[in-house]
Design a protein around this motif. Structure first.
Motif, PDB file in Angstrom:
ATOM      1  N   GLN A 242      -4.321   0.924 -11.238  1.00 56.45           N
ATOM      2  CA  GLN A 242      -3.405  -0.194 -11.074  1.00 56.45           C
ATOM      3  C   GLN A 242      -3.360  -0.550  -9.588  1.00 56.45           C
ATOM      4  O   GLN A 242      -3.162   0.306  -8.732  1.00 56.45           O
ATOM      5  CB  GLN A 242      -2.018   0.205 -11.574  1.00 56.45           C
ATOM      6  N   GLU A 243      -3.555  -1.801  -9.289  1.00 59.10           N
ATOM      7  CA  GLU A 243      -3.715  -2.238  -7.901  1.00 59.10           C
ATOM      8  C   GLU A 243      -2.501  -1.917  -7.045  1.00 59.10           C
ATOM      9  O   GLU A 243      -2.619  -1.424  -5.918  1.00 59.10           O
ATOM     10  CB  GLU A 243      -4.001  -3.738  -7.869  1.00 59.10           C
ATOM     11  N   GLU A 244      -1.311  -2.168  -7.553  1.00 54.56           N
ATOM     12  CA  GLU A 244      -0.110  -2.027  -6.728  1.00 54.56           C
ATOM     13  C   GLU A 244       0.095  -0.592  -6.280  1.00 54.56           C
ATOM     14  O   GLU A 244       0.357  -0.321  -5.108  1.00 54.56           O
ATOM     15  CB  GLU A 244       1.108  -2.506  -7.517  1.00 54.56           C
ATOM     16  N   GLN A 248      -0.566   1.451  -2.212  1.00 57.45           N
ATOM     17  CA  GLN A 248       0.669   1.853  -1.568  1.00 57.45           C
ATOM     18  C   GLN A 248       0.394   3.045  -0.655  1.00 57.45           C
ATOM     19  O   GLN A 248       0.089   4.151  -1.110  1.00 57.45           O
ATOM     20  CB  GLN A 248       1.720   2.229  -2.611  1.00 57.45           C
ATOM     21  N   GLU A 249       0.471   2.856   0.701  1.00 56.33           N
ATOM     22  CA  GLU A 249       0.109   3.894   1.649  1.00 56.33           C
ATOM     23  C   GLU A 249       0.933   5.169   1.484  1.00 56.33           C
ATOM     24  O   GLU A 249       0.442   6.276   1.731  1.00 56.33           O
ATOM     25  CB  GLU A 249       0.253   3.388   3.090  1.00 56.33           C
ATOM     26  N   ILE A 262      -4.153   2.227   6.258  1.00 53.11           N
ATOM     27  CA  ILE A 262      -4.737   1.272   5.322  1.00 53.11           C
ATOM     28  C   ILE A 262      -5.007   2.007   4.009  1.00 53.11           C
ATOM     29  O   ILE A 262      -5.574   3.094   3.994  1.00 53.11           O
ATOM     30  CB  ILE A 262      -6.058   0.672   5.848  1.00 53.11           C
ATOM     31  N   ALA A 263      -4.563   1.398   2.898  1.00 50.58           N
ATOM     32  CA  ALA A 263      -4.929   1.841   1.553  1.00 50.58           C
ATOM     33  C   ALA A 263      -5.414   0.597   0.817  1.00 50.58           C
ATOM     34  O   ALA A 263      -4.629  -0.314   0.534  1.00 50.58           O
ATOM     35  CB  ALA A 263      -3.759   2.490   0.840  1.00 50.58           C
ATOM     36  N   GLU A 264      -6.699   0.558   0.509  1.00 53.67           N
ATOM     37  CA  GLU A 264      -7.309  -0.660  -0.034  1.00 53.67           C
ATOM     38  C   GLU A 264      -8.132  -0.309  -1.276  1.00 53.67           C
ATOM     39  O   GLU A 264      -8.953   0.609  -1.253  1.00 53.67           O
ATOM     40  CB  GLU A 264      -8.204  -1.301   1.023  1.00 53.67           C
TER      41      GLU A 264
END
Length: 860
Positions: A242-244, A248-249, A262-264
């Protein structure tokens, strides 16, 4: 990639309801979910089953596909009935995992269940792009050999990529039979689920499918992170996220504390994490919490994954690979194998590759092998034949053509394959600071490896009982920082338009090359500065005009820094352009040929000219068989004597200083060895670079003052600098100065006395007690007439002859005789008056007589 992600994310509302649940109860297959492909080749029949309805043409291939990302921790189940006799031309491939919508494309990769085929079976295959499919679970043969082959199929794949295949030939789902299991993790991503039908013309409507379900109830499982750099990693999961929550760092923690900046989400199952701090070299741990996959499965508790990080090996830069120990004189061995070695150390936080690095001394170069040094790691370098002998101590690097190390002095260098300097050290045997250890069996060790620029101050003899610490931290290791600015040791004009500056430590070579740091008075412009590699302790200044001889200049250098960054103030030095020497410019001023037990010989010279004279390439020698022999180099580097300056030549400055504490060590010039000067008698010869003898002194132990009981350690000193180098112009050094004056004014030195008449005595009163004060008297003479011969006889007040001082001596135009107060038999003359009776003969035999009085004094 961004377009693909966008398409996938648009499907998330559908996928999060169910991975796939298709019973065709709505009477179509174009919605919820949508199938694509040969849609005109299928129908939903009255039993709400998907049925083939393609063209009745042999060799037809039909396909349908629907998006699905389920790939691990998943169960696939469906019902199928092939109402036909399966064969090599009549079968169906149900793709569970596919990377492409076009299932028939030869470059498609994934996994499928085949129903039918030559073996009339239900089996699991892996399809690799461009290759024939591989059977990975071979089902029971002849299970689909009838004309009505109803079967329910169940396939599971665990989070550890273990596949299991089960079939129920009743089609009810109540009688599954396991067909086998295997582990295969070749493909960890999926984009589609679908059907690929192969049939002959009579079977175009004989394929039936129903109850497709794909379920994934497992939370996301991470794999071991893959490091990209010292601060970045990629984290792959066994299924789409799930993208969200993935971005989330705060859901990620490195080594118990650090959060990513960064969390991508790069791909549905891949996250990119970037941190502001470096990973630990070696073991690291990443804690993951609160993540969900696209099916709503969430991590019930934080999960920790471990990973190791090894920085990529790089070539070392300047001072990033050090020589920290040198075994130059291996015998006699103390406790280590009797082998020369050097020790390398990696002072950085990088992994260093040594491949192609050149290690050299003054005469030989070898190439280091393809090995790596970890941060803070030591390694000993030895010949290949010695690797086994040194392996007990730690990391060993064997090389061929090991350059032999000089015992006393050597320049060692490490350079990159392209020639760029990494490290250089020029050691000598004085670095041991211990005479016994310099004789062999003990290594030289660097004291503070964080201070690589320092020279002798940062090295010492090992104190380890074995004699050294190869491949280990040095036994002398301690903090020894460089907190002092560089010092200008000397400034020499090596050509009329070039100066050579020598410093006590390496400089910042880039900063030191700036001409604005240097000024000369009287003004001479500097047009170029070159810092000399590899030690960076010398600088050459190119001048715009030529210097004048016999003229003193002043150089001021400001704002220079050493390689540690210590900033100097104004550094000032005087210099002059050296002149070509002539015999007699530099003369022998003092000689110690019979030193004390375990003492060292020395020869002191003085520049009695008005020239500045460079001692480079001068030689010291002796006389053997009436020829100059045993020549030894005085200096291979520039060493300029100012007018009136002394220089003391010895092979052991420390020994001379120990025996004569008042010695001025700053004018000592160390030689590797002196020529042989016997105690009884010999000759000292000083040779100029042009081969001419600058001076020569024939000595004899009988020249010493006879009342000295022990002449060991007593030097002969020149009396008058301007006088001839003859026995009469030398006298034993005074007892009050310790019997020698190395590096400073002779205790018996006299100013030149110009006789106002034929003969003049000075001093009139003297005390022959070797105390350095008027220990002898001189009978000075001066005459413009050539060819005069003199006799000098000494009488006491009773008219008794005391000593024949001179007999038939041919006189120069001026000079002197000395009387040391001794009688003819070597005993000391009594205190009192004495008469000097002088007979002078000319070329015609005419005699003149002169009488002078002198007083022998002393303590009563």
């Amino acid at each position: 990639m961004k377009q693909t992600l966008l398409a996938i994310f648009l499907l998330l509302p559908l996928l999060t309801q169910a991975q796939l649940n298709e019973s065709f109860s709505d009477g179509n297959f174009t919605q919820s979910p949508s199938w694509v492909g040969n849609t005109d080749g299928f129908i939903v029949n009255q039993q709400n089953q998907l049925q083939s309805n393609g063209p009745a043409v042999t060799g037809t291939i039909l396909q349908l596909a629907t998006p699905c990302q389920a790939v691990a921790g998943t169960t696939w189940e469906f019902w199928a009935n092939l109402k036909l006799a399966t064969s090599a031309r009549n079968y169906v491939d149900v793709f569970l995992v596919s990377d492409a919508e076009d299932l028939h494309n030869t470059n498609t990769s994934g996994y499928f269940v085949r129903i039918g085929g030559t073996a009339d079976e239900v089996s699991l295959f892996r399809k690799d792009a461009g290759k024939t499919a591989v059977n990975i679970i071979n089902g029971e043969d002849q299970t689909t050999g009838s004309s009505n082959n109803g079967v329910r199929v169940r396939v599971t794949r665990s989070e550890d990529y273990v596949w299991e295949l089960a079939t129920d030939m009743t089609g009810t789902g109540d009688s599954f039979v396991n067909q086998g299991a295997t582990t295969d993790a070749t493909y960890k991503r999926s984009g589609y689920f679908g059907l690929l039908l192969h049939y002959s013309s009579a079977n175009n409507q004989h394929f039936y499918f129903d109850d497709f379900t794909i379920t994934d109830t497992e939370p996301p499982v991470p794999e071991e992170p893959q490091t990209v750099s010292q601060q970045e990693l990629t984290l792959r999961f066994h299924g789409p996220l799930q993208e969200e929550t993935a971005q989330q760092e705060t859901n990620y923690t490195l080594n118990g504390g650090a959060k990513p900046v960064i969390a991508e989400l790069l791909e549905p199952e891949t996250v990119r994490l970037v941190f502001s701090q470096n990973f630990n070299t070696g073991n690291n741990r990443l804690t993951i919490a609160s993540l969900s996959d696209i099916y709503g499965n969430a991590l019930p508790f934080p999960v920790e994954v471990a990973f190791t990080f090894s920085p990529p090996a790089v070539l070392p830069g300047y001072n990033e690979l050090l020589v920290t120990e040198i075994m130059a004189r291996e015998a006699p061995a103390v406790g280590l194998p009797p082998q020369e070695y050097i020790e390398l150390y990696n002072p950085t936080n990088k992994v260093l590759t040594l491949q192609g690095i050149h290690y050299s001394d003054a005469t030989a170069t070898t190439t280091l092998p393809n090995v790596q040094l970890q941060p803070g790691e030591y390694a000993v370098v030895v010949p290949n034949s010695q690797v086994a002998d040194f392996s007990q101590f730690g990391r060993v690097i064997g090389i061929s053509n090991f350059p032999s190390l000089n015992n006393s002095r050597e320049l060692l260098q490490l350079r990159q394959p392209n020639g760029s300097l990494i490290y250089a050290v020029s050691y000598s045997d004085t670095w041991y600071k211990n005479n016994s250890k310099s004789n062999g069996g003990w290594s030289l060790e660097m004291i503070d490896v964080s201070n690589p620029c320092a020279g002798v101050e940062n090295w010492a003899a090992s104190v380890d009982p074995r004699g050294g610490t190869p491949a280990q931290a040095n036994s002398v290791a301690t903090s020894n920082p460089d907190n002092t600015a560089p010092v200008l040791l000397s400034t020499v004009a090596i050509a009329p338009d070039r100066l050579l500056l020598h410093f006590n430590e390496p400089l910042d070579s880039v900063q030191a090359a700036n001409v604005t740091h240097y000024k000369i008075d009287p003004a001479v412009s500097i047009i170029n500065v070159e810092v000399q590699a590899p030690l960076f302790t010398e600088i050459t200044l190119q001048l715009s005009e030529q210097l004048q001889e016999r003229r003193q200049y002043t150089l001021v250098a400001t704002g220079l820094t050493d390689c540690t960054g210590n900033l100097s103030g104004a550094l000032e030095a005087t210099f002059a352009l050296p002149s070509a020497p002539e015999p007699g410019d530099v003369v022998i001023n003092e000689v110690l040929f019979n030193p004390r037990p375990n003492g060292a010989d020395f020869v002191e010279l003085v520049n009695r000219s008005d020239k500045y004279i460079d001692m480079k390439n001068w030689q010291l020698a002796n006389i053997s068989n009436d020829s100059i022999a045993d020549m030894r180099s005085v200096a291979t580097a520039n060493y300029v004597l100012e007018p009136g300056q002394y220089v003391l030549l010895t092979s052991s400055p420390e020994n001379v200083k120990m025996n004569y504490p008042a010695a001025r060590k700053e004018v000592f010039l160390s030689m590797s060895s002196l020529p042989s000067y016997p105690d009884a008698a010999g000759a000292v010869v000083v040779l100029q670079p042009d081969g001419l003898a600058a001076d020569r002194f024939s000595y004899d132990e009988d020249m010493h003052f006879e009342l000295i009981d022990d002449v060991n350690g007593v030097s002969l000193e020149r009396i008058r600098p301007e006088g001839a180098t003859t026995a009469s112009n030398f006298h034993s050094a005074a007892s009050t100065v310790g019997y020698a004056t190395p590096g400073y004014r002779n205790s018996q030195s006299q100013e030149n006395i110009q006789a106002q008449q034929k003969f003049q005595v000075a001093p009139k009163v003297f005390s022959p007690d070797a105390d350095g004060y008027e220990d002898f008297t001189t009978i000075n003479y001066s005459s413009s007439q050539a060819g005069l011969v003199a006799n000098i006889t000494i009488f006491d007040t009773q008219g008794r002859e005391v000593r024949k001082l001179a007999r038939n001596e041919l006189l120069a135009s001026d000079g002197f005789f000395q009387w040391d107060g001794l009688r003819q038999d070597g005993t000391k003359a009594a205190i009192g008056y004495y008469l000097l009776y002088i007979e002078l003969f000319d070329l015609n035999g005419q005699m003149s007589v002169y009488k002078e009085k002198v007083v022998v004094g002393g303590r009563l």
